[in-house]
Design an enzyme around this catalytic site. Structure first.
Site, PDB file in Angstrom:
ATOM      1  N   GLY A   1     -15.721   1.492   8.872  1.00  0.00           N
ATOM      2  CA  GLY A   1     -16.206   1.239  10.239  1.00  0.00           C
ATOM      3  C   GLY A   1     -17.612   1.731  10.519  1.00  0.00           C
ATOM      4  O   GLY A   1     -18.499   0.950  10.877  1.00  0.00           O
TER       5      GLY A   1
ATOM      6  N   ARG B   1       0.862  -1.170   0.000  1.00  0.00           N
ATOM      7  CA  ARG B   1       0.000   0.000   0.000  1.00  0.00           C
ATOM      8  C   ARG B   1       0.907   1.231   0.000  1.00  0.00           C
ATOM      9  O   ARG B   1       1.835   1.329   0.798  1.00  0.00           O
ATOM     10  CB  ARG B   1      -0.859   0.018   1.249  1.00  0.00           C
ATOM     11  CG  ARG B   1      -1.716   1.249   1.285  1.00  0.00           C
ATOM     12  CD  ARG B   1      -2.382   1.417   2.605  1.00  0.00           C
ATOM     13  NE  ARG B   1      -3.173   2.637   2.557  1.00  0.00           N
ATOM     14  CZ  ARG B   1      -3.347   3.420   3.595  1.00  0.00           C
ATOM     15  NH1 ARG B   1      -2.795   3.129   4.745  1.00  0.00           N
ATOM     16  NH2 ARG B   1      -4.084   4.497   3.489  1.00  0.00           N
TER      17      ARG B   1
ATOM     18  N   GLU C   1      -9.577  -3.390   1.336  1.00  0.00           N
ATOM     19  CA  GLU C   1      -8.463  -2.769   0.608  1.00  0.00           C
ATOM     20  C   GLU C   1      -7.347  -3.777   0.341  1.00  0.00           C
ATOM     21  O   GLU C   1      -6.703  -3.735  -0.706  1.00  0.00           O
ATOM     22  CB  GLU C   1      -7.944  -1.561   1.406  1.00  0.00           C
ATOM     23  CG  GLU C   1      -8.904  -0.382   1.331  1.00  0.00           C
ATOM     24  CD  GLU C   1      -8.729   0.643   2.448  1.00  0.00           C
ATOM     25  OE1 GLU C   1      -9.190   0.371   3.575  1.00  0.00           O
ATOM     26  OE2 GLU C   1      -8.137   1.704   2.194  1.00  0.00           O
TER      27      GLU C   1
ATOM     28  N   GLY D   1     -15.157   6.135   8.069  1.00  0.00           N
ATOM     29  CA  GLY D   1     -14.445   5.552   9.204  1.00  0.00           C
ATOM     30  C   GLY D   1     -13.938   6.701  10.041  1.00  0.00           C
ATOM     31  O   GLY D   1     -14.509   7.801  10.020  1.00  0.00           O
TER      32      GLY D   1
ATOM     33  N   ARG E   1     -10.451  15.119  12.627  1.00  0.00           N
ATOM     34  CA  ARG E   1     -10.109  16.137  11.618  1.00  0.00           C
ATOM     35  C   ARG E   1     -11.320  17.018  11.322  1.00  0.00           C
ATOM     36  O   ARG E   1     -12.446  16.522  11.265  1.00  0.00           O
ATOM     37  CB  ARG E   1      -9.648  15.472  10.321  1.00  0.00           C
ATOM     38  CG  ARG E   1      -8.295  14.817  10.437  1.00  0.00           C
ATOM     39  CD  ARG E   1      -7.954  14.068   9.156  1.00  0.00           C
ATOM     40  NE  ARG E   1      -7.594  12.694   9.470  1.00  0.00           N
ATOM     41  CZ  ARG E   1      -7.605  11.691   8.610  1.00  0.00           C
ATOM     42  NH1 ARG E   1      -7.942  11.908   7.354  1.00  0.00           N
ATOM     43  NH2 ARG E   1      -7.274  10.484   8.976  1.00  0.00           N
TER      44      ARG E   1
HETATM   45  P1  ADP Z   1     -10.002   3.955  10.112  1.00  0.00           P
HETATM   46  O1  ADP Z   1      -9.584   2.809   9.207  1.00  0.00           O
HETATM   47  O2  ADP Z   1     -10.118   5.270   9.412  1.00  0.00           O
HETATM   48  O3  ADP Z   1      -9.260   4.043  11.408  1.00  0.00           O
HETATM   49  P2  ADP Z   1     -12.433   2.408  10.476  1.00  0.00           P
HETATM   50  O4  ADP Z   1     -12.941   2.201   9.098  1.00  0.00           O
HETATM   51  O5  ADP Z   1     -11.859   1.240  11.208  1.00  0.00           O
HETATM   52  O6  ADP Z   1     -11.498   3.667  10.561  1.00  0.00           O
HETATM   53  O7  ADP Z   1     -13.677   2.993  11.341  1.00  0.00           O
HETATM   54  C1  ADP Z   1     -13.543   3.309  12.673  1.00  0.00           C
HETATM   55  C2  ADP Z   1     -14.792   4.064  13.147  1.00  0.00           C
HETATM   56  O8  ADP Z   1     -15.960   3.246  12.915  1.00  0.00           O
HETATM   57  C3  ADP Z   1     -14.732   4.359  14.640  1.00  0.00           C
HETATM   58  O9  ADP Z   1     -15.009   5.712  14.901  1.00  0.00           O
HETATM   59  C4  ADP Z   1     -15.829   3.478  15.191  1.00  0.00           C
HETATM   60  O10 ADP Z   1     -16.456   4.060  16.289  1.00  0.00           O
HETATM   61  C5  ADP Z   1     -16.804   3.348  14.045  1.00  0.00           C
HETATM   62  N1  ADP Z   1     -17.647   2.166  14.273  1.00  0.00           N
HETATM   63  C6  ADP Z   1     -17.278   0.865  14.253  1.00  0.00           C
HETATM   64  N2  ADP Z   1     -18.346   0.088  14.598  1.00  0.00           N
HETATM   65  C7  ADP Z   1     -19.384   0.927  14.842  1.00  0.00           C
HETATM   66  C8  ADP Z   1     -20.753   0.760  15.247  1.00  0.00           C
HETATM   67  N3  ADP Z   1     -21.267  -0.435  15.469  1.00  0.00           N
HETATM   68  N4  ADP Z   1     -21.522   1.865  15.399  1.00  0.00           N
HETATM   69  C9  ADP Z   1     -21.011   3.078  15.182  1.00  0.00           C
HETATM   70  N5  ADP Z   1     -19.739   3.307  14.806  1.00  0.00           N
HETATM   71  C10 ADP Z   1     -18.936   2.260  14.641  1.00  0.00           C
END
Ligand code: ADP
Length: 396
Positions: free
Chosen positions: A330, A91, A383, A210, A241
């Site tokens: 997420g 990546r 990804e 996310g 951010r």
């Molecule tokens: P990144 O890769 O940018 O770190 P992710 O795609 O892993 O982020 O997403 C993380 C976010 O998704 C976190 O803020 C988390 O709280 C949110 N998240 C994960 N599961 C849930 C859920 N069941 N309800 C609400 N938000 C969630």
């Protein structure tokens, strides 16, 4: 053919080994705290217990060496020898205007990647360290770089140019690049499959929500606009951010006595959902607090939903229509309430959501009603698989 996917950060390294005949994950893992005290490797293979290895790893090369050892270990390994790794996909964050697609890594590519580092000083040097260490450890294995920015190189001028003096683009390459391209590309392909249509015939909006979040308008399979910019700070409100703000706020704060570095930290690490709610950057915590009546938590979420919804509106205008909207990452994959809140304001697109389908998790699903004019989908992003597919295609 087994493909190893490597995602190298400044002090961390994620990996996955995939069997590309079945696209099955053979093993995956994470190394953290490389070069600092408490280095640790966690290695997982389906059907086996997790292996945790705590030992000093001063460099990424040492960390990668331990990853290779874990992969061939007689007890918890998944291949007999490293010769069973046919290619490595890396990546890479920023490919600037040099890379509009994935590329087989050679000395010239390494040089270009070094030149792109100025645009991603936190990420590209770490990616390069991983690439160089891997080339030393597996000298005869073809390697491919897959860029977060590449998918967005199809943006037209009116979408990627900032209305600044043109010479800033010529001198410093200041323009919109966009990120999360590998994810937007993956989910757009999966969406076309789920809709039973050809990607080339569709207008899609992908919402990667996310901790970092971006939207992408994809017309006939090509990215035509995206919400992140020169850096991943632009666009939506995110975990920490701020996304788009009036740029005049920056000199305003500097005149108030903040240093430029302080403003940078403030916008990247202390803003967004965390900054507004004062509670957390994690959407689960903020949704929980809002459910308990916390007004600032609710405001942080309202801003987030509003920005996603209005950016969707902008992209409908950019493409003169939309056939499908995709939620991923997420929050996009897991938050039923956020999806409902965002789509609740999209009635003008003829969108109606099926609450039962919207409550499902973990699989690619259509969550809009059968008679909804626009199809709304949840598609888990992958990804690593996208990187492995590109690697396989180029390294064959
Ligand atoms: P990144 O890769 O940018 O770190 P992710 O795609 O892993 O982020 O997403 C993380 C976010 O998704 C976190 O803020 C988390 O709280 C949110 N998240 C994960 N599961 C849930 C859920 N069941 N309800 C609400 N938000 C969630």
């Amino acid at each position: 053919m087994n493909v190893l996917v490597i995602n190298c950060g400044s002090s961390s390294l994620k990996y996955q080994l995939l069997d590309m005949t079945t696209e099955e994950v053979l093993a995956k893992g994470l190394v953290e705290r490389i070069g600092i005290e408490g280095s640790v490797l966690v290695h997982e293979a389906p059907g086996q217990d997790k292996v945790k290895l705590e030992q000093p790893m001063k460099t990424h090369k040492e960390a990668l060496n331990l990853v290779m050892t874990a992969l061939v270990d007689p007890a918890h390994g998944v291949v007999k020898s490293l010769e069973e790794i046919s290619a490595v996909g890396h990546r890479a964050v920023h490919g600037a205007e040099t890379f509009s697609d994935s590329v087989v890594i050679d000395d010239a590519v390494i040089k270009s990647l070094e030149e792109c580092s100025e645009l991603a000083p936190l990420h590209n040097p770490a990616n390069l360290i991983g690439i160089n260490a891997c080339r030393e450890l597996l000298p005869n294995v073809p390697m491919v770089a897959v860029f977060d920015t590449a998918f967005h190189q199809t943006l037209p001028g009116e979408a990627f140019m900032y209305p600044l003096p043109y010479e800033l683009y010529e001198k410093f390459k200041i323009r919109k690049y966009g990120f999360h391209g590998t994810s937007h590309k993956f989910v757009s392909q999966a969406a076309a499959e789920l809709m039973g249509k050809k990607l080339e015939d569709l207008k899609l909006i992908s919402c990667h929500l996310g901790n970092g979040a971006s939207l992408c308008a994809i017309k006939n399979g090509k990215s035509v606009d995206t919400s992140m910019g020169l850096t991943p700070l632009a666009g939506l409100e995110m975990g920490t951010r701020c996304g788009d703000i009036d740029p005049a706020i920056i000199p305003f704060l500097v005149n108030k006595g903040y240093t430029v570095e302080e403003v940078d930290v403030l916008m990247n690490k202390k803003s967004g959902v965390l900054g507004v709610s004062g509670i957390s950057s994690d959407f689960r915590d903020v949704e929980g607090a809002a459910n308990n009546g916390d007004k600032r938590a609710q405001l942080a979420l309202d801003i987030f939903h509003y920005r996603v919804r209005t950016t969707i509106g902008a992209y409908v205008a950019a493409m003169d229509g939309v056939d499908g909207i995709i939620f991923t990452a997420g929050l996009g994959e897991n938050s039923t309430t956020s999806r409902a809140a965002i789509c609740g304001g999209l009635k003008y697109l003829g969108i109606t959501i099926d609450p039962v389908a919207n409550s499902k998790r973990g699989e690619a699903t259509i969550i809009s009603d059968k008679d909804s004019k626009t199809t709304v989908m949840v598609i888990p992003t992958n990804e690593e698989l996208m990187i492995a597919r590109d690697t396989l295609a180029l390294a064959k």
